[in-house]
Design an enzyme around this catalytic site. Structure first.
Site, PDB file in Angstrom:
ATOM      1  N   HIS A 122       0.728  -1.094  -0.085  1.00  0.00           N
ATOM      2  CA  HIS A 122      -0.038  -0.129  -0.061  1.00  0.00           C
ATOM      3  C   HIS A 122       0.937   1.379   0.092  1.00  0.00           C
ATOM      4  CE1 HIS A 122      -3.987  -1.611   1.713  1.00  0.00           C
ATOM      5  NE2 HIS A 122      -3.402  -2.339   0.982  1.00  0.00           N
ATOM      6  N   GLU A 236     -10.913  -1.544  -7.214  1.00  0.00           N
ATOM      7  CA  GLU A 236     -11.583  -2.406  -6.018  1.00  0.00           C
ATOM      8  C   GLU A 236     -12.653  -1.738  -5.657  1.00  0.00           C
ATOM      9  OE1 GLU A 236      -8.791  -3.189  -3.071  1.00  0.00           O
ATOM     10  OE2 GLU A 236     -10.179  -3.782  -1.611  1.00  0.00           O
ATOM     11  N   HIS A 312      -8.207 -10.359   0.367  1.00  0.00           N
ATOM     12  CA  HIS A 312      -7.856  -9.037   1.333  1.00  0.00           C
ATOM     13  C   HIS A 312      -6.997  -9.605   2.224  1.00  0.00           C
ATOM     14  CE1 HIS A 312     -10.215  -6.618   4.552  1.00  0.00           C
ATOM     15  NE2 HIS A 312      -9.080  -6.122   3.966  1.00  0.00           N
ATOM     16  N   ASP A 316      -5.924  -5.691   9.765  1.00  0.00           N
ATOM     17  CA  ASP A 316      -6.877  -6.110  10.556  1.00  0.00           C
ATOM     18  C   ASP A 316      -7.271  -7.653  10.394  1.00  0.00           C
ATOM     19  OD1 ASP A 316      -7.943  -4.129   8.323  1.00  0.00           O
ATOM     20  OD2 ASP A 316      -9.530  -5.713   9.048  1.00  0.00           O
ATOM     21  N   GLU A 339      -3.086  -9.287  -1.231  1.00  0.00           N
ATOM     22  CA  GLU A 339      -2.792  -8.056  -0.536  1.00  0.00           C
ATOM     23  C   GLU A 339      -1.865  -8.412   0.776  1.00  0.00           C
ATOM     24  OE1 GLU A 339      -6.158  -6.336   0.843  1.00  0.00           O
ATOM     25  OE2 GLU A 339      -5.150  -4.421   1.582  1.00  0.00           O
TER      26      GLU A 339
HETATM   27  C1  CS2 Z   1      -9.237  -1.920   2.611  1.00  0.00           C
HETATM   28  C2  CS2 Z   1      -9.077  -2.414   4.187  1.00  0.00           C
HETATM   29  O1  CS2 Z   1      -6.958  -3.405   2.547  1.00  0.00           O
HETATM   30  C3  CS2 Z   1      -8.137  -3.039   1.876  1.00  0.00           C
HETATM   31  O2  CS2 Z   1      -8.516  -3.104   0.563  1.00  0.00           O
HETATM   32  O3  CS2 Z   1     -10.391  -2.124   2.068  1.00  0.00           O
HETATM   33  O4  CS2 Z   1      -7.995  -1.732   4.755  1.00  0.00           O
HETATM   34  C4  CS2 Z   1     -10.293  -2.181   4.763  1.00  0.00           C
HETATM   35  O5  CS2 Z   1     -10.513  -0.799   5.023  1.00  0.00           O
HETATM   36  C5  CS2 Z   1     -10.275  -2.814   6.430  1.00  0.00           C
HETATM   37  O6  CS2 Z   1      -9.771  -4.035   6.184  1.00  0.00           O
HETATM   38  C6  CS2 Z   1     -11.454  -2.539   7.080  1.00  0.00           C
HETATM   39  O7  CS2 Z   1     -11.195  -3.034   8.413  1.00  0.00           O
HETATM   40 MG    MG Z   2     -10.537  -2.892  -0.014  1.00  0.00          MG
END
Ligand code: CS2
Ligand code: MG
Length: 402
Positions: A122, A236, A312, A316, A339
């Site tokens: 990111h 996305e 994903h 978190d 990711e």
């Molecule tokens: C986001 C996430 O990583 C992603 O693509 O959409 O950071 C999302 O905002 C979080 O997982 C929410 O807890």
């Molecule tokens: Mg996302």
């Protein structure tokens, strides 16, 4: 072999994580991620009150039967709390099965289809220039895919733009932070960001963007078309996905690849999108979509329609989910991209794991089972701290999508 006990461990090494640990009468245990950002204690209660009592005495090798028991037996099927709870049990049972077999879980899933799992990092910044500077850092670290998120002039905050360059934690307050949003201002910035990024980073690196549920279908069609000259790897969460018909309109206007699904909790959320080829990547992940067992079924269905995975992998989701995802990613034919938002050193210490990053890829753990654990003594040093995801309002005060 019998399950003799199970416990839920909540820890907060900088952010909350929920972990299920299932123990057997032969001393082998398994771990599973059960983290649902901002709703952690709902999953804790579901596991402790409604799942764990039903597990005691069962044979942990019966992964599919236990999955069906917890899914069909709930009566109230699907939803993020139920499917995250089932996912945690599923991860534990695959972990146990691998440990007993003396094999990494990917070997039980059919072995490797690839040597490594391509990941994306990111890059974010308050301005286009700042974002590209961070993206250059990721490119220098060897990343072959980079997500770009930048601030929007006139807005105090924007999704995906963090105060800390390396770590982005959206659950930032004891009660929801209120963000303000302007789609018009946002739609002016993103094409400029990608134009500058292509000029600075070259043609080869994969560039991605997360709209985070904020556009209407025609706005998403416009953004997708505006981005086409810069060939994004995917756009996305362009629109909210309850109404899967939304994506037909996007498809009519742009060839920019579409990714969706990080908040999906089962195949049923994605079936129409996949079978109508309205998307190119499905983002559902192990911890929120029923575990490895269900995600394997979703990936097999997607493969029939040339849809690839793009799990994903935000901070978190704990390192347990990341390890489980890597066993899944490496073993399916239609893997797309994973990711990888690095966890902090504190988190990695609580969750020692065997995966590693090199040259833009994550290497799957080779230890028996998932190849990840939880240090319970260290976890106990970080008590739960309530934290909410933000809410979003338009400039006129209308409650909007965050
Ligand atoms: C986001 C996430 O990583 C992603 O693509 O959409 O950071 C999302 O905002 C979080 O997982 C929410 O807890
Ligand atoms: Mg996302």
């Amino acid at each position: 072999m019998k399950i003799i006990s199970a416990k839920v461990i909540v820890t907060c090494p900088g952010r909350n994580f929920v972990t299920l640990k299932i123990e057997t009468d032969e001393g082998v245990y398994g771990v599973g991620d059960a983290t649902l950002n901002g709703r952690e204690l709902a999953v804790v209660a579901y596991l402790e009150e409604h799942v764990i009592p039903c597990l005691i005495g069962r044979d942990p090798h019966q992964i599919e039967d236990i999955w069906q028991y917890l899914y069909r037996g709930a009566y109230w099927r699907r939803g993020p709390v139920t499917m995250t709870s089932i996912a945690a049990v599923d991860m534990c049972l695959w972990d146990i099965k691998g440990k007993v077999a003396g094999l990494p879980v990917y070997q039980l899933l059919g072995g490797k289809c690839r040597t490594g799992v391509m990941v994306y990092g990111h890059a974010n910044g308050t301005s286009i220039e700042d974002t590209i500077e961070v993206a250059q850092t990721y490119k220098a670290m060897g990343y072959k895919a980079i997500r770009l998120q930048c601030g929007v002039p006139g807005l105090a905050s924007t999704y995906g733009v963090s105060k800390d360059k390396m770590f982005y934690e959206p659950a930032d307050a004891d009660l929801p932070t209120e963000n303000i949003w302007s789609t018009e201002a946002y739609l002016r910035v993103v094409p400029e960001l990608f134009k500058a990024a292509r000029a600075a980073l070259g043609e080869e690196v994969h560039l991605l963007h997360d709209v985070h549920h904020r556009l209407t279908p025609i706005e998403a069609g416009r953004l997708g078309k505006d981005l086409e000259p810069y060939r994004p790897f995917w756009m996305e969460d362009a629109v909210v996905a309850e109404n899967q018909d939304n994506f037909k309109l996007i498809r009519q206007h742009t060839t920019t690849p579409i990714a969706v699904g990080e908040i999906f909790s089962s195949l049923w959320d994605a079936k129409d999108l996949i079978q109508n080829q309205l998307i190119d990547y499905i983002r559902a992940t192990v911890v929120h979509a029923g575990g490895i067992s269900h995600l394997k079924k979703l990936a097999a269905f997607a493969d029939i329609y040339n849809v690839r995975t793009g799990c994903h992998g935000a901070t978190d989701l704990s390192p347990i989910c990341m390890a489980a995802a890597l066993h899944f990613d490496v073993s399916i034919p239609n893997f797309g991209l994973q990711e990888y938002m690095r966890h902090t050193e504190e988190t990695d210490a609580v969750f020692p794991h065997g995966y590693s990053f090199d040259d833009g890829y994550l290497r799957v753990p080779e230890a028996p089972g998932l190849g990840v654990d939880i240090d319970e003594d260290l976890a106990a040093k970080y008590p739960y701290k309530r934290a909410y995801l933000p809410v979003n309002r338009l400039q006129d005060g209308t409650l909007f999508n965050w």
